[in-house]
Scaffold this motif. Structure first.
Motif, short mmCIF file in Angstrom:
data_model
loop_
_atom_site.label_atom_id
_atom_site.label_comp_id
_atom_site.label_asym_id
_atom_site.label_seq_id
_atom_site.Cartn_x
_atom_site.Cartn_y
_atom_site.Cartn_z
N ILE A 36 0.85 -1.20 0.00
CA ILE A 36 0.00 0.00 0.00
C ILE A 36 0.88 1.25 0.00
O ILE A 36 0.67 2.18 -0.77
N LYS A 37 1.91 1.22 0.85
CA LYS A 37 2.82 2.37 0.90
C LYS A 37 3.52 2.57 -0.45
O LYS A 37 3.61 3.68 -0.96
N VAL A 43 2.14 7.22 -6.67
CA VAL A 43 1.23 8.27 -7.16
C VAL A 43 1.37 9.56 -6.34
O VAL A 43 0.49 10.42 -6.34
N GLY A 44 2.48 9.66 -5.62
CA GLY A 44 2.79 10.92 -4.94
C GLY A 44 2.05 11.14 -3.64
O GLY A 44 1.88 12.29 -3.21
N CYS A 45 1.59 10.07 -2.99
CA CYS A 45 0.86 10.20 -1.72
C CYS A 45 1.62 9.48 -0.61
O CYS A 45 2.36 8.53 -0.86
N PRO A 249 -1.55 1.11 -10.00
CA PRO A 249 -2.51 2.19 -9.74
C PRO A 249 -3.01 2.84 -11.03
O PRO A 249 -2.33 2.83 -12.05
N SER A 250 -4.21 3.40 -10.94
CA SER A 250 -4.73 4.20 -12.05
C SER A 250 -4.04 5.56 -12.01
O SER A 250 -3.35 5.90 -11.06
N LYS A 251 -4.27 6.34 -13.04
CA LYS A 251 -3.84 7.73 -12.97
C LYS A 251 -4.83 8.48 -12.04
O LYS A 251 -5.94 7.99 -11.82
N PRO A 252 -4.45 9.63 -11.53
CA PRO A 252 -5.40 10.41 -10.73
C PRO A 252 -6.56 10.88 -11.62
O PRO A 252 -6.35 11.34 -12.73
N ILE A 253 -7.77 10.71 -11.12
CA ILE A 253 -8.96 11.11 -11.89
C ILE A 253 -9.69 12.19 -11.11
O ILE A 253 -10.08 11.98 -9.96
#
Ligand SMILES: [Zn+2]
Ligand SMILES: [Zn+2]
Length: 258
Positions: A36-37, A43-45, A249-253
């Motif tokens: 998860i990390k 994705v920059g989180c 992961p998906s891209k940010p939507i």
């Protein structure tokens, strides 16, 4: 602003980030804590920045890393009391657990979250409605059928994450043993591409919905292109349709509101 990033979805693990400019939550923690990390950082989180982690239900593909992230990153875990009871050993060592009731409205940072009951063969099963600054997102995975109540709660969403688990022909002609086929196909199993397409079309006809992400696709009983075409064919309107992947992961939507 409201944004979602699917970290991964399917029977090997589910986790989804929903955030606005100042608050971020995770829906489900179905990968290991380390994974998860890793996916969040891709994705920059940062998991340390999570306001809370909402748990849909106690199946392993939704809670595998929940206990770890609650301890390591001091993340509050939010779930229905029946989910906690049913998964109790798997939540051993978890800290900061809080309960919600069905249809409870929760303020998590500046995100407003409402729990939505769904039909699935777990002790309790939850979808979510998430609102921020006039934009709204619905999250419905792991459900055998959609209810009228699901429709009423989701009818005004701008964006919907929706299970499209299997193609029924592929399921019944596929490798699963008969009892498992019957379970998946039942009203408390998983949603077919066809049923997913019908529900999406119903919401789209109301005019507000402008995008969907198809999620929890079966690797054995579905084909991403088939899921996409089944849902697309049923639409009378132009909808943006994304596919959640298991492996990345998906891209940010960004959830846009009309
Ligand atoms: Zn699942
Ligand atoms: Zn499940």
């Amino acid at each position: 602003m409201l944004e979602m990033i699917m970290l991964g979805s399917g029977s090997s693990g589910n986790a989804c980030i929903v955030k606005n400019a100042d608050s971020m939550i995770l829906i489900d923690a179905g990968f290991s804590g380390a994974e998860i990390k890793r996916r969040m950082q891709l994705v920059g989180c940062e998991p340390d920045d999570l306001e809370a982690c909402l748990i849909t239900h106690e199946h392993g593909d939704h809670i595998k890393g929940a206990s770890i992230i609650s301890r390591r990153h001091k993340v509050q875990l939010l779930m229905h009391p029946a989910t906690k009871r049913a998964g109790h050993k798997k939540f051993n060592g978890a800290e900061r657990m809080r309960h919600f009731e069905m249809k409870e409205v929760m303020e998590l940072g500046s995100l407003r979250v409402t729990s939505v009951p769904t039909l699935h063969d777990s002790a309790s099963s939850t979808g979510f409605l998430i609102e921020s600054g006039g934009a709204s997102l619905g999250y419905l995975t792991d459900l055998g059928a959609v209810t009228e109540d699901n429709f009423l709660m989701m009818r005004n969403v701008d964006f919907l994450v929706m299970e499209a688990n299997h193609d029924r022909d592929m399921l019944w002609n596929g490798p699963y043993p008969p009892h498992l086929k019957a379970r998946v196909d039942s009203r408390v199993g998983h949603l077919s591409n066809h049923d997913s397409a019908e529900f999406i079309a119903l919401l789209a006809q109301l005019g507000k919905l402008n995008g969907v992400m198809l999620a929890h696709l079966s690797e054995k009983n579905n084909d991403p292109e088939l899921a996409l075409s089944t849902v697309r064919q049923r639409q009378e309107r132009d909808l943006e349709i994304f596919l959640a992947r298991q492996d990345q992961p998906s891209k940010p939507i960004e959830v846009e509101t009309k």
